[in-house]
Design a protein around this motif. Structure first.
Motif, short mmCIF file in Angstrom:
data_model
loop_
_atom_site.label_atom_id
_atom_site.label_comp_id
_atom_site.label_asym_id
_atom_site.label_seq_id
_atom_site.Cartn_x
_atom_site.Cartn_y
_atom_site.Cartn_z
N PHE A 131 0.81 -1.22 0.00
CA PHE A 131 0.00 0.00 0.00
C PHE A 131 0.84 1.27 0.00
O PHE A 131 0.31 2.37 0.01
CB PHE A 131 -0.95 0.01 1.21
N TYR A 133 -7.33 -12.74 -4.06
CA TYR A 133 -7.33 -11.33 -4.44
C TYR A 133 -6.24 -11.07 -5.47
O TYR A 133 -5.19 -11.68 -5.45
CB TYR A 133 -7.15 -10.41 -3.21
N ARG A 148 -8.28 -3.52 -3.54
CA ARG A 148 -9.64 -3.02 -3.29
C ARG A 148 -10.65 -4.16 -3.24
O ARG A 148 -11.75 -3.98 -2.70
CB ARG A 148 -10.03 -2.01 -4.37
N LYS A 189 -10.79 -4.83 0.38
CA LYS A 189 -11.40 -3.70 1.08
C LYS A 189 -12.91 -3.62 0.84
O LYS A 189 -13.70 -3.42 1.78
CB LYS A 189 -10.74 -2.40 0.63
N ASN A 190 -13.34 -3.80 -0.43
CA ASN A 190 -14.74 -3.62 -0.78
C ASN A 190 -15.52 -4.93 -0.91
O ASN A 190 -16.70 -4.91 -1.28
CB ASN A 190 -14.84 -2.86 -2.12
#
Length: 453
Positions: free
Chosen positions: A227, A276, A280, A283-284
């Motif tokens: 990040f 993943y 995001r 996160k989402n």
């Protein structure tokens, strides 16, 4: 130390799915074939001193060499490593057979991110082999590691590198009836050189004079802390336009959760590996329905001592969520194991992760398949004359977004194993493919192993 000879046969010239999958790239694809395998191990000293403690420092090594004799002869060093232990830490260098991700490793159809489907990648690794207790009673513990590896010449990119790290936590000790597990692993293919990609320009060029990470130490910080690119954008003079606009290299992984329950002599494991490609997505919860779902039960019976059921789903890719178009991804998808620069999450033309996902070069053509739904069932036990293991899977294969198809596939594998005496082990394997994804075929492996104890 052991020596093994195996004879592979098939009614077609290609090994069926289960004869190849999750065998670390050792199985010859072209049959018939004779395989000779040699393995040598030197384990850690398991003896304890008068205080009941192991050596603080110890070392060990292992190697496995394979010769396949068929139309295309192969010489494979599938393992060659040297490892050292200090307290709870272990360091190793070389090739080593491993599986990553929270799952029942002895019965999985294929751990999502690293299943043992491909030849082990040479690397250096520092990790805790087991869970390390944090408190005195060992109720809270963790497992972690980091590694650096080398892909070599394996795609349109050469000399590219591997970065791995992982952290898992466990609640519950050896006396607990219920244990809880959770963790995450992060993988990346990065760096390297490509003459093919060198002259590609545009707003997001994939290389700088052919190099995908011309300043590797500078790029490495963005792999170590993924990040960081959101906090400190990379210097465009040191990072390619493609990496600066996305992420350094091809980054992927899984978030895993699991529960282990012990009731009398029964042990049940329930878990999920959540894939993943984009941060995001975590996160989402864009692709929350995708993943590998595991149900594994150990039984206190000889005739049947293991049942493992797995369900894998990867149709969403974050584009849809429970059947509805997911606007939060803005049309982009978690294109599992596929990448515009590094092509695929593979090594030596074999997928590193779950073997049901396909990205493979065959006679100049590329086969794609990463939108899948499959069911896998394993049964293991003992009958009068041998140990047995039945493994089967039924899959619905949908290709990829933009190249959709529907192909149904059933694959069956039966293993019979008999210890003839303390030195000789006999194995017989029958494997079957039926469907439209692979050529319908029947194959077998007959193996005789001599063990020096």
């Amino acid at each position: 130390m052991w020596l093994e000879s195996s004879l592979f046969l098939a009614n077609e010239n290609k090994a069926p799915f289960w004869l190849q999958a999750n065998n670390y790239g050792e199985t010859p694809e072209t049959l018939p074939s004779l395989q000779l395998k040699y393995s040598l191990r030197n384990q850690y000293d398991s003896s304890r001193n008068v205080l009941g403690k192991l050596k603080r420092v110890d070392w060990a090594y292992g190697t496995t060499v394979v010769n396949n004799f068929s139309k295309k002869n192969q010489f494979i060093i599938s393992e060659a490593y040297l490892k050292a232990r200090w307290k709870a830490l272990e360091f190793y260098v070389g090739r080593r057979k491993e599986i990553f991700g929270l799952t029942d490793t002895s019965s999985t159809s294929g751990s999502y991110i690293w299943s043992g489907n491909a030849l082990p990648i040479p690397k250096i690794q520092l990790h805790t082999p087991g869970y390390v207790p944090i408190d005195k009673k060992g109720v809270f513990s963790f497992k972690a590691g980091i590694s650096h590896g080398w892909f070599g010449k394996d795609s349109v990119v050469s000399s590219h590198l591997l970065h791995q790290k992982w952290l898992y936590a466990k609640i519950g000790n050896n006396n607990s009836k219920v244990r809880l597990y959770a963790g995450i692993n992060h993988q990346a293919m990065w760096g390297g050189y490509s003459e093919i990609l060198k002259n590609i320009s545009g707003p997001y060029p994939p290389t700088i004079d052919g190099y995908l990470a011309p300043y590797p130490l500078y790029s490495y910080q963005y792999l170590l802390i993924p990040f960081l690119q959101k906090i400190t954008p990379p210097n465009t003079q040191k990072v390619t336009g493609n990496d600066g606009g996305n992420a350094i290299g091809n980054q992927l992984g899984s978030v895993d959760i699991g529960t282990e329950i012990k009731i009398h002599n029964f042990k049940l494991f329930i878990g999920k590996q959540q894939p993943y490609d984009f941060g995001r997505s975590i996160k989402n919860l864009n692709n929350i329905e995708d993943g590998l779902y595991t149900f594994a039960l150990n039984l206190p019976h000889d005739n049947l001592n293991k049942i493992a059921f797995e369900f894998f789903y990867s149709k969403s890719h974050g584009r849809t969520r429970f059947g509805k178009v997911n606007k939060s991804n803005s049309g982009e998808v978690d294109n599992y194991f596929f990448h515009g620069v590094y092509q695929s999450w593979s090594y030596k033309n074999r997928i590193i992760g779950n073997p049901f996902i396909i990205y493979k070069s065959e006679n100049g053509a590329i086969r794609y398949n990463n939108r899948i739904k499959y069911f896998s069932l394993l049964l293991r036990g003992n009958i009068k004359f041998a140990n047995y293991e039945i493994r089967q899977a039924y899959s619905l294969n949908y290709g990829t977004f933009g190249k959709e198809f529907l192909k149904k596939q059933y694959s069956l594998n039966l293993l019979l194993q008999k210890e003839l005496n303390q030195n000789w082990l006999l194995q017989q394997v029958f494997s079957l493919d039926s469907g439209s994804l692979y050529t319908s075929s029947f194959g077998s492996r007959t193996s005789l192993r001599y063990m020096l104890k």
